[in-house]
Write an enzyme that holds these catalytic residues in place. Structure first.
Site, PDB file in Angstrom:
ATOM      1  N   GLU A  18       0.730  -1.187   0.064  1.00  0.00           N
ATOM      2  CA  GLU A  18      -0.093  -0.023  -0.079  1.00  0.00           C
ATOM      3  C   GLU A  18       0.946   1.325  -0.101  1.00  0.00           C
ATOM      4  O   GLU A  18       0.638   2.197  -0.838  1.00  0.00           O
ATOM      5  CB  GLU A  18      -0.873  -0.054   1.297  1.00  0.00           C
ATOM      6  CG  GLU A  18      -1.875  -1.008   1.435  1.00  0.00           C
ATOM      7  CD  GLU A  18      -1.600  -2.152   2.095  1.00  0.00           C
ATOM      8  OE1 GLU A  18      -0.354  -2.671   1.871  1.00  0.00           O
ATOM      9  OE2 GLU A  18      -2.024  -2.789   2.880  1.00  0.00           O
ATOM     10  N   CYS A  37      -2.231  -2.752   6.972  1.00  0.00           N
ATOM     11  CA  CYS A  37      -1.565  -2.642   8.525  1.00  0.00           C
ATOM     12  C   CYS A  37      -1.998  -1.300   9.073  1.00  0.00           C
ATOM     13  O   CYS A  37      -2.333  -0.174   8.231  1.00  0.00           O
ATOM     14  CB  CYS A  37      -0.130  -3.308   8.468  1.00  0.00           C
ATOM     15  SG  CYS A  37       0.843  -1.824   7.768  1.00  0.00           S
TER      16      CYS A  37
HETATM   17  N1  THU Z   1       2.088  -6.561   4.025  1.00  0.00           N
HETATM   18  C1  THU Z   1       1.628  -5.487   2.966  1.00  0.00           C
HETATM   19  O1  THU Z   1       2.173  -5.402   2.130  1.00  0.00           O
HETATM   20  N2  THU Z   1       0.379  -4.897   3.381  1.00  0.00           N
HETATM   21  C2  THU Z   1      -0.454  -5.395   4.303  1.00  0.00           C
HETATM   22  O2  THU Z   1      -1.495  -4.716   4.300  1.00  0.00           O
HETATM   23  C3  THU Z   1      -0.040  -6.455   5.248  1.00  0.00           C
HETATM   24  C4  THU Z   1       1.290  -7.002   5.085  1.00  0.00           C
HETATM   25  C5  THU Z   1       3.293  -7.292   3.534  1.00  0.00           C
HETATM   26  C6  THU Z   1       4.525  -6.894   4.580  1.00  0.00           C
HETATM   27  C7  THU Z   1       5.347  -8.233   4.621  1.00  0.00           C
HETATM   28  O3  THU Z   1       6.341  -8.121   3.280  1.00  0.00           O
HETATM   29  C8  THU Z   1       4.422  -9.313   4.186  1.00  0.00           C
HETATM   30  O4  THU Z   1       3.248  -8.711   4.060  1.00  0.00           O
HETATM   31  C9  THU Z   1       4.036 -10.084   5.716  1.00  0.00           C
HETATM   32  O5  THU Z   1       3.814  -9.204   6.859  1.00  0.00           O
END
Ligand code: THU
Length: 144
Positions: free
Chosen positions: A58, A94
């Site tokens: 994001e 997140c």
């Molecule tokens: N991650 C995202 O790219 N976006 C989210 O909304 C949740 C988590 C990624 C970060 C990391 O590379 C992987 O997902 C596991 O946490």
């Protein structure tokens, strides 16, 4: 936003997943944001051996949009799941990404979360980040 526009944004997020750099979690995420111009900007998660330096899909999408001159985003789509697998189950932005999204969007921003390769759920950013701290809270200090 029309249903077609929403589907186009979610599909852009699904396609962006293939760009992920996720050698540690093996969790592939794609994101897409729509700017005021109607243009779409995409991002994928980019991990780092020093884990805390990892950047979520994001934020990569938001930073792409800002770099292109877009500071008012109307919608974001997110698609996640095990690397190499189709999208299965919702990935919600997140906490850090919710905050970054709120820097460049109003609380009625449309948040679309893919739940499969052909379905998604919709919520507003305000429902994900109620009582947020944001630019408005620093207005007084900037006037001083
Ligand atoms: N991650 C995202 O790219 N976006 C989210 O909304 C949740 C988590 C990624 C970060 C990391 O590379 C992987 O997902 C596991 O946490």
């Amino acid at each position: 936003m029309t249903r077609q526009e929403k589907e186009r944004l979610v599909q852009a997020a699904r396609e962006a997943r293939s760009r992920c750099y996720a050698p540690y979690s093996h969790f592939a995420v794609g994101a897409a944001v729509q700017g005021e111009s109607g243009n779409i900007y995409t991002g994928c998660n980019i991990e780092c051996a020093s884990f805390s330096a990892t950047c979520c899909a994001e934020r990569v999408a938001v930073y792409h949009a800002v770099m292109a001159g877009e500071k008012c985003l109307s919608a974001v789509a997110v698609a996640g799941g095990a690397q190499g697998d189709p999208v299965r189950g919702r990935t919600a932005p997140c906490g850090i990404c919710r905050q970054v999204l709120s820097e460049f969007a109003a609380s009625d921003m449309t948040v679309l979360m893919a739940v499969s390769e052909d379905a998604y759920e919709e919520v507003s950013l305000g429902s994900l980040l109620p009582m947020s701290f944001g630019p408005k809270d620093l207005q007084d200090t900037n006037d001083m």
